[in-house]
Design a protein around this motif. Sequence first.
Motif: not given
Length: 318
Positions: A51-53, A59-66, A299-304
Amino acid sequence: MPTDNHTIFYPLTYILTGIPSTEESHFWISIPFCLMYFVTLIGNSPLIFIILTERRLHEPMYLIVSMLATVDLLLSTTTVPKMLAVFWFRAGEISFVACLTQMFFIHVSFIAESAILLAMAFDRYIAICDPLRYAIILTKSVIGKIGLAVITRSFCIIFPLIFLVKQQKFCRTNLLPHNYCEHMAITRLACDDITVSAWYGIAMAILVIDIVLIAVSYGLILRAVFLLPSKDARLKALRTCGSHVCVILMFYVPAVFSSLAHQFGHIIPGYIVNLLANLYVLIPPMLNPIVYGVTTKEILKRVINVFYRCWSRSSVPS
């Protein structure tokens, strides 16, 4: 260290005894604890890194997840390594200062996670009920202020608790029948009046739990969802909120059961109280990254992609 019931002393160290009445099973209990901590590390660490890189995830939702993943790592790393040391090596000795420090970070993490879940509910409320103004309301600056507010609120609420514990006199024992330093477990060892400290802990639990505001947010979200004209749009909106609801339940249900167990500790066996207390420091940090990694396609796509790139580099012959 004195253990006489009538001798007042200020403990230099505590001895964490683990889960009472299960000493013969400590090794076997440690196995799922160790596995859950391992899953927490390999789940939350890549989530924060990705999420940070990845600029597309800023985006707001992902930053809150981090933020949530960071708090989960702090909570589990503050508690689990010492638990395993107690289970594996009977290394339960911990200094009074270290015990207070551990207690501070445990309760700060709990309050911070509650606030972050409230921020998530607000994020989903804006995204569904006022989508045209989403980018205007939830800017990166606003998310930064939310993070600062979470830290400040958590510190301000917990600091008086540390002060109250330091003022207590101890005269019973330095044996702490727990896996980690928890407020009520320490307070019950005091020989003076603990009314103020106990009531502050109860008031903190009542006032800090943001579940009421979260429930109101999701009530408004559901009302907005069922007013949508398209069935597909309603299903998409409900799927978007599904992961958040799962995370909220995983966090609050163990915490509520643990709190109730402490209040009725005189009629509930000690090992059950301890096992329940372990739930909210082990289960949410382990399951949160799984929930978000599986249910959030970006997120799943980026992790893969990250794991695929790492595997490709390692498989290329030098």
